[in-house]
Structure formats: structure tokens, C-alpha cells
Design a protein around this motif. Structure first.
Motif, PDB file in Angstrom:
ATOM      1  N   UNK A  43       0.806  -1.224   0.000  1.00 17.19           N
ATOM      2  CA  UNK A  43       0.000   0.000   0.000  1.00 17.19           C
ATOM      3  C   UNK A  43       0.843   1.281   0.000  1.00 17.19           C
ATOM      4  N   UNK A  44       2.027   1.168  -0.590  1.00 18.38           N
ATOM      5  CA  UNK A  44       2.876   2.348  -0.741  1.00 18.38           C
ATOM      6  C   UNK A  44       2.809   2.774  -2.207  1.00 18.38           C
ATOM      7  N   UNK A  45       1.872   3.633  -2.496  1.00 21.86           N
ATOM      8  CA  UNK A  45       1.647   4.042  -3.885  1.00 21.86           C
ATOM      9  C   UNK A  45       1.530   5.559  -3.992  1.00 21.86           C
ATOM     10  N   UNK A  46       1.877   6.039  -5.180  1.00 21.04           N
ATOM     11  CA  UNK A  46       1.654   7.450  -5.525  1.00 21.04           C
ATOM     12  C   UNK A  46       0.912   7.464  -6.847  1.00 21.04           C
ATOM     13  N   UNK A  47      -0.253   8.123  -6.861  1.00 18.36           N
ATOM     14  CA  UNK A  47      -1.091   8.162  -8.057  1.00 18.36           C
ATOM     15  C   UNK A  47      -1.321   9.612  -8.475  1.00 18.36           C
ATOM     16  N   UNK A  48      -1.089   9.895  -9.783  1.00 17.88           N
ATOM     17  CA  UNK A  48      -1.362  11.213 -10.340  1.00 17.88           C
ATOM     18  C   UNK A  48      -2.543  11.104 -11.288  1.00 17.88           C
ATOM     19  N   UNK A  49      -3.581  11.880 -10.989  1.00 20.36           N
ATOM     20  CA  UNK A  49      -4.718  11.968 -11.906  1.00 20.36           C
ATOM     21  C   UNK A  49      -4.420  13.076 -12.908  1.00 20.36           C
ATOM     22  N   UNK A  50      -4.407  12.713 -14.176  1.00 24.70           N
ATOM     23  CA  UNK A  50      -3.972  13.627 -15.229  1.00 24.70           C
ATOM     24  C   UNK A  50      -5.057  14.668 -15.504  1.00 24.70           C
ATOM     25  N   UNK A  51      -4.619  15.918 -15.547  1.00 26.49           N
ATOM     26  CA  UNK A  51      -5.507  17.021 -15.916  1.00 26.49           C
ATOM     27  C   UNK A  51      -5.031  17.597 -17.239  1.00 26.49           C
TER      28      UNK A  51
END
Length: 408
Positions: free
Chosen positions: A146-154
Motif C-alpha cells: 500500500x505504498x503508492x503514488x497516483x497522479x490523476x492527469x488534468x
């Protein structure tokens, strides 16, 4: 009883002897003191003018102690800077050595990306939509548990935004940045950078596995430089012992920089600890030089951050190298400034010495006797005294001739 009556010749010779004796005494005094003006009675103008010049010369000479202290303080600061420069050079050598030791943690390097259908280099301003992503899609970096980094693209999101999302959320429990989310444990334990040839490089900071994934089912990840599954997933690696040891040495060198700066003071003034030095150049305190120090500590003016993550990622080493380069530029610039100030203070020191000498010479010219002249005067007076004594003897003989009239 009436006064004794002397003949005109004898009285004249006695007066001449007395005058000669006074002149001889005055000449002897000048020869013994070396001065032709010993009191204000001798020559009031010269006496008081010389006293004024000597007084100013004394005041100026007293300034030399302060100027000398200023010079030593600047020299101490310059010695400190030169020593710190050598330590920074050693730290740079260590960082380069760490760069030369291959990373052994999980690392995604990929290939040259495809931008707008053409293979080329990524930059921080390259938009993610030009690679094939669409607004609303996500890119996720996973280092397990559960070590995650998520970028939601704009719209308008760039490769630089993705790099920042990864670096600003490394092991972070709370997300930082627009459109960024982290796992329930923390952000991904990884660091990202763009290689010199324009590829996205991601490395874990420890021994975790590493995976990059996307909600885009098309060729977006391939265009980013990760075409195959093996390019998108790496198993757990191991810590590079060489880099770990170098990181420890780097931290020690960083500590030594602070100690050098602390020890670079002289007479209670340390220009590397933000102290201020003022050098006075004239007796009226209207001419001076104020030198403002710097705070050359690694956490302040030099701004050298401690090693991060044991130098396991190239990103951390590159950041250390950037800090050291900036610190070196500041050190060299400040060394130049202190050198200029030192040269100026040394010029004023020499000027003050020469001015004091000029004032003393001027005062001496007003009151000192010419020893050659006074020696000649003494010889002439001695000769005159002998002649006057002989003349007095002759005048006395003239008076004694009267006795012959009463003699037999």
C-alpha cells in the motif's frame, strides 16, 4: 662702599664673554637634546605647530592596532573559507564516486519515449497528453504494501508534474500536489528524474519492488518509454553498500563544514558566523570600512542538505551535487569579496603608516636642530671665548701699565 669701577675695555670684554657663554650653553643644550626648539619660549609658532602634528601622528598610529586586528580577522575568515572549499571538494568527489557505483535497488529506465509519434527526449514541459494519456486517466507508482503514488492527469499536466508527484510524496503519509493521492500506508518509496538523454528514470529508495501502471489501456506507457512488462515492473533489489558508506562520509564532511565555520573567528569576531567588522581609518572616525559577515553553515547560507536515502537513487546524488555546486559558487564569491576588503584594509594600513611618518617628519623639521650647524657653532663659540679671554687679558695689561707711573 661704592661699586668697583672697571675700565671700558675690561667691561666690554666681560660682556662679550658672558654673551659667548650664553650662546655656548644654548648650543650645548641643542646638541644634547637634538632640538633647536625645546620650549615655547624658543619659538612659539614652531613649538605648538610641532606639538599639534605629533599629537595627530600619535592618534593615527593608535589606529594601526585596530587596522591590524581587522586584517587578521579577514585573514582568519579567508582561511576558514579556503578550508571549507577543500571540504566541499572532497564531498563532490564522494558524490561522483557514488554516481560511479551502479544502483542495486529496483530501477525503471525504459527506452527513449515517443512524443507525437516521433521518438525523442522527454522534458519537464512535455505534456502527458502528447504521449497518449487523456485527462482524467491515472498513472500509479507502486512499491508494495500500500505504498503508492497516483497522479490523476488534468489538461496540461506535464512530465514535470509526474516527477514532482513522485519526489514530493516519497514515503509521505499525506499527499502533496494537485491531483495526487497516496496509498493507505504512504506514498511510493521512490525517486524520479529525467536522464540526460530524456528518459524517465524511477528508483526505489530501499529494497522494495517497483511497478509503474496506468489506467490507459493503450500505448501511452509504451510511448513514455516503458513498452514491455519487464520495463514496467522490477523485483526487489538490495542496498548498495558502497553508496551507503559514501552517504555516511558525506554526512560527516557536512558536519565538519559547520565546525570549520565556527572556528574561523579572530579576537571574538567571526565573519563566517554573521558577525560585523568595522575598521576605523582616521582619528575623527569619519573614515571607516564596515564588513558584514555571512553565516556559512550547511543549513543556512551554504544550504547543503544532508544526504537522502543513503544515496541509493541517482536523484538524491544529483541533488547533493547541485547543492555542493551552489555552495562552491557562494564560497568563491565570498572569498573574492573578503579578498577585496583585505586588500583595501592593507592599503589603508600602509597609508596610515606613511601619513604618521609624514606628520612626525614635519614636526621634526620645525623643532630639530641641525647637528652639523650646531657643532660648527660650538667650535666657533669656543674660539670666540678664547679670543675674548685673550682680549680681556690685554685690557687688563693696559690697566696695569698705570702702575709703572708709581713704580721705581
Amino acid at each position: 662702599m661704592s661699586d668697583i669701577v672697571l675700565s671700558k675695555g675690561i667691561r666690554g670684554n666681560l660682556l662679550s664673554l658672558m654673551s659667548t657663554a650664553d650662546l655656548r650653553d644654548r648650543t650645548q643644550y641643542r646638541l644634547s637634546t637634538g632640538k633647536k626648539v625645546n620650549t615655547a619660549l624658543d619659538n612659539p609658532g614652531n613649538f605648538f605647530s610641532a606639538a599639534m602634528l605629533n599629537s595627530r601622528a600619535t592618534d593615527i598610529t593608535n589606529l594601526l592596532d585596530g587596522i591590524g586586528t581587522a586584517i587578521k580577522t579577514l585573514e582568519a575568515a579567508d582561511n576558514g573559507i579556503r578550508s571549507i572549499v577543500r571540504v566541499v571538494e572532497n564531498a563532490q568527489a564522494l558524490a561522483r564516486q557514488a554516481q560511479g557505483s551502479a544502483a542495486t535497488t529496483a530501477r525503471l529506465g525504459g527506452i527513449l519515449p515517443t512524443i507525437g509519434g516521433v521518438q525523442g527526449a522527454l522534458t519537464t514541459t512535455t505534456t502527458l497528453t502528447s504521449i497518449g494519456f487523456a485527462a482524467g486517466e491515472t498513472i500509479t507508482l507502486d512499491t508494495g504494501t500500500n505504498r503508492t503514488t497516483t497522479l490523476t492527469i488534468a489538461a496540461g499536466s506535464t512530465v514535470g508534474d509526474l516527477v514532482d508527484a513522485i519526489n514530493n510524496n516519497t514515503s509521505a503519509g499525506t499527499a502533496t500536489g494537485a491531483g495526487v493521492a497516496v496509498g493507505s500506508t504512504s506514498g511510493a518509496d521512490a525517486r524520479a528524474l529525467l536522464s540526460p538523454d530524456g528518459r524517465l528514470i524511477v528508483q526505489t529508495v530501499g529494497t522494495q519492488p517497483l511497478t509503474i501502471s496506468s489506467s490507459n489501456a493503450g500505448a501511452a506507457l509504451s510511448n513514455m518509454g516503458f513498452p514491455a512488462l519487464s520495463d514496467r515492473t522490477k523485483p526487489a533489489g538490495e542496498m548498495n553498500v558502497t553508496r551507503t558508506n559514501i552517504a555516511a562520509q558525506f554526512s560527516e564532511l557536512r558536519r565538519q563544514i559547520d565546525q570549520l565555520a565556527k572556528d574561523a573567528g579572530f579576537n571574538g569576531v567571526n565573519l563566517l558566523a554573521a558577525d560585523t567588522l568595522q575598521a576605523m581609518f582616521n582619528e575623527r572616525q569619519t573614515s571607516s570600512l564596515t564588513i558584514t559577515g555571512v553565516r556559512f553553515t550547511v543549513s543556512e547560507d551554504l544550504a547543503i542538505r544532508d544526504q537522502m536515502n543513503g544515496f541509493q537513487t541517482d536523484k538524491d546524488i544529483n541533488e547533493a551535487m547541485a547543492d555542493l555546486s551552489q555552495a562552491m559558487a557562494k564560497l568563491r564569491s565570498q572569498s573574492s569579496a573578503f579578498g577585496s576588503n583585505l586588500a583595501l584594509v592593507q592599503i589603508r594600513q600602509k597609508f596610515t603608516q606613511e601619513m604618521a611618518s609624514t606628520l612626525k617628519t614635519g614636526a621634526d623639521n620645525l623643532v630639530l636642530a641641525d647637528m652639523n650647524e650646531e657643532g660648527a657653532n660650538m667650535l666657533a663659540l669656543q674660539t670666540r671665548q678664547q679670543l675674548s679671554t685673550q682680549a680681556l687679558s690685554l685690557a687688563n695689561q693696559a690697566d696695569q701699565s698705570v702702575l709703572r707711573l708709581f713704580g721705581g
